[in-house]
Write a protein that holds these residues in place. Structure first.
Motif, short mmCIF file in Angstrom:
data_model
loop_
_atom_site.label_atom_id
_atom_site.label_comp_id
_atom_site.label_asym_id
_atom_site.label_seq_id
_atom_site.Cartn_x
_atom_site.Cartn_y
_atom_site.Cartn_z
N GLY A 100 43.87 -46.25 7.45
CA GLY A 100 44.98 -45.32 7.57
C GLY A 100 44.54 -43.99 8.12
O GLY A 100 45.07 -42.96 7.77
N GLY A 101 43.55 -43.95 9.00
CA GLY A 101 43.13 -42.70 9.60
C GLY A 101 42.08 -41.97 8.80
O GLY A 101 41.96 -40.75 8.90
N ALA A 152 39.19 -47.00 0.98
CA ALA A 152 40.38 -47.85 0.99
C ALA A 152 41.56 -47.15 0.34
O ALA A 152 42.68 -47.17 0.85
N ASP A 153 41.32 -46.52 -0.80
CA ASP A 153 42.42 -45.86 -1.50
C ASP A 153 42.88 -44.61 -0.77
O ASP A 153 44.08 -44.30 -0.74
N LEU A 154 41.96 -43.88 -0.16
CA LEU A 154 42.37 -42.73 0.65
C LEU A 154 43.19 -43.18 1.85
O LEU A 154 44.05 -42.45 2.35
N GLY A 155 42.93 -44.40 2.33
CA GLY A 155 43.74 -44.95 3.40
C GLY A 155 45.20 -45.06 3.01
O GLY A 155 46.10 -44.85 3.83
N HIS A 156 45.47 -45.37 1.74
CA HIS A 156 46.87 -45.43 1.25
C HIS A 156 47.52 -44.05 1.34
O HIS A 156 48.68 -43.92 1.72
N VAL A 157 46.75 -43.02 0.95
CA VAL A 157 47.27 -41.66 1.01
C VAL A 157 47.53 -41.25 2.46
O VAL A 157 48.58 -40.67 2.79
N ALA A 158 46.58 -41.56 3.33
CA ALA A 158 46.73 -41.19 4.74
C ALA A 158 47.95 -41.86 5.36
O ALA A 158 48.72 -41.23 6.08
N ARG A 159 48.14 -43.14 5.07
CA ARG A 159 49.29 -43.85 5.63
C ARG A 159 50.60 -43.31 5.08
O ARG A 159 51.56 -43.09 5.80
N ALA A 160 50.64 -43.10 3.75
CA ALA A 160 51.88 -42.64 3.13
C ALA A 160 52.23 -41.23 3.59
O ALA A 160 53.42 -40.88 3.71
N SER A 161 51.23 -40.40 3.86
CA SER A 161 51.46 -39.00 4.23
C SER A 161 51.52 -38.79 5.74
O SER A 161 51.90 -37.71 6.19
N GLY A 162 51.13 -39.80 6.53
CA GLY A 162 51.12 -39.64 7.97
C GLY A 162 50.08 -38.65 8.44
O GLY A 162 50.31 -37.88 9.38
N VAL A 163 48.92 -38.64 7.78
CA VAL A 163 47.85 -37.69 8.11
C VAL A 163 46.55 -38.44 8.30
O VAL A 163 46.45 -39.65 8.07
N GLY A 164 45.54 -37.72 8.71
CA GLY A 164 44.18 -38.21 8.69
C GLY A 164 43.45 -37.59 7.51
O GLY A 164 43.85 -36.55 6.99
N ILE A 165 42.38 -38.22 7.09
CA ILE A 165 41.55 -37.68 6.00
C ILE A 165 40.09 -37.84 6.41
O ILE A 165 39.66 -38.95 6.79
N ASP A 166 39.35 -36.76 6.36
CA ASP A 166 37.93 -36.80 6.69
C ASP A 166 37.12 -36.55 5.43
O ASP A 166 37.29 -35.53 4.75
N VAL A 167 36.26 -37.48 5.09
CA VAL A 167 35.41 -37.40 3.91
C VAL A 167 34.03 -36.89 4.33
O VAL A 167 33.47 -37.35 5.32
N HIS A 168 33.50 -35.96 3.55
CA HIS A 168 32.19 -35.39 3.84
C HIS A 168 31.12 -36.14 3.04
O HIS A 168 31.07 -36.06 1.81
N ARG A 169 30.27 -36.83 3.75
CA ARG A 169 29.24 -37.65 3.11
C ARG A 169 28.32 -36.82 2.22
O ARG A 169 27.90 -37.26 1.14
N ASP A 170 28.00 -35.59 2.64
CA ASP A 170 27.06 -34.79 1.87
C ASP A 170 27.66 -34.23 0.58
O ASP A 170 26.98 -33.55 -0.18
#
Length: 323
Positions: A304-305, A219-237
């Motif tokens: 937010g991507g 959820a919080d990374l969604g704020h960063v993605a929206r504010a920056s206009g980017v996508g963010i991919d988190v690695h589960r491992d």
């Protein structure tokens, strides 16, 4: 004895007697307002509120614990801007029948958490209320640096994390089911371990964006993605499930990654860095910034991507006060 019996000003005297003064406190409690040094000429400010029954239960932790939690929630926001916390202002709304010792212990927790970063409680307010409420405002100093905003992440940046996630959420679930163990998880909920120095350190390293993980990592990374206009991919491992969390998840029938990816209240710091930056401890890479994702409001975790291992994550994203 109750706070009504002690009276407002008697209680203020009891509480302020337990508060130290940090180096930035020029005038502390006792005047119409505090005076706090601002060497940078800019002041970073953040506020947060904890309401009984919504954010905490007194049977889940003591007043000292709540003082630590309330201070940490605000001090972490200051660190997430790349600043050093300097002072706290605290407003208390207390049921008249509450014991004055509870407020004194709350002050002990607030002061102890603030002291970890050289800050102090410099003032505040009190009122009677049927609902116990703790509202805290934190101030901080940038030390001549530019603030690290949510809007600076760029495709190709490395996503990194300082601190732990999932522990407090696991502890909250354990408590909600009527248990008091594992201690590691319960104590993480009661008193978060925040990597405060990592915030200013990230700013010095050249972090392009940063956020305090208070509502859940995705959820919080969604704020960063929206504010920056980017996508963010988190690695589960990138996330290790500790034994206590794995055992609790199995006993309670919970996927531990729900806690790790969507659990809040640990107040870890998540930041993005140019790929050429060598990340020292406590920062560790957990993902990457990608080209702009689909920006939506609400819905799934990606909001937010944000994706997990390149795929949309459809589980709960984190905490939302109005849902």
């Amino acid at each position: 004895m109750s706070v009504a019996g002690v009276g407002e000003f008697g209680l203020i005297d009891r509480v302020t007697a337990r508060l130290g003064a940090g180096p930035a406190c020029l005038v502390g409690p006792g005047d119409d307002a505090a005076v706090v040094a601002a060497p940078d000429s800019r002041v970073v400010a953040s506020t947060d509120v904890l309401v009984e029954g919504r954010h905490f239960r007194r049977d889940w932790g003591g007043a000292v614990d709540l003082g630590h939690r309330a201070a940490a929630a605000n001090l972490a926001d200051i660190a997430a801007m790349g600043a050093t916390p300097t002072a706290l202002l605290v407003a208390l709304c207390l049921p008249p029948g509450l014991e004055p010792g509870w407020a004194e212990q709350l002050a002990d927790g607030l002061a102890a958490e603030a002291a970890k970063v050289g800050a102090s409680v410099v003032g505040g307010d009190m009122s009677a209320s049927p609902t116990l409420t703790v509202a805290v405002t934190a101030l901080g100093d940038l030390g001549g640096r530019a603030p690290v905003l949510r809007s600076g992440a760029r495709p190709g940046d490395v996503l990194a994390l300082a601190g732990r996630v999932g522990y407090a959420a696991a502890g909250c679930t354990v408590l909600s089911r009527g248990f008091r163990t594992p201690k590691l998880l319960v104590e993480a909920y009661r008193r978060p371990e925040v990597p405060y120095p990592a915030g200013p350190h990230a700013a010095r390293l050249g972090a392009t964006a940063m956020i305090d993980v208070s509502d859940g990592l995705l959820a919080d990374l969604g704020h960063v993605a929206r504010a920056s206009g980017v996508g963010i991919d988190v690695h589960r491992d990138a996330f290790e499930v500790p034994r206590q969390m794995r055992d609790a998840a199995q006993a309670l029938g919970v996927d531990p990654y729900t806690w790790l990816l969507a659990g809040g209240d640990d107040h870890a710091l998540a930041a993005t860095f140019p790929p050429a930056v060598a990340l020292p401890a406590p920062w560790r890479p957990i993902g990457v910034v990608t080209e702009g994702g689909v920006v939506t409001e609400g819905g799934g975790a990606a909001g937010g991507g944000v994706t997990v291992d390149g795929e949309r994550y459809d589980g709960p994203a984190g905490w939302d006060h109005f849902r």
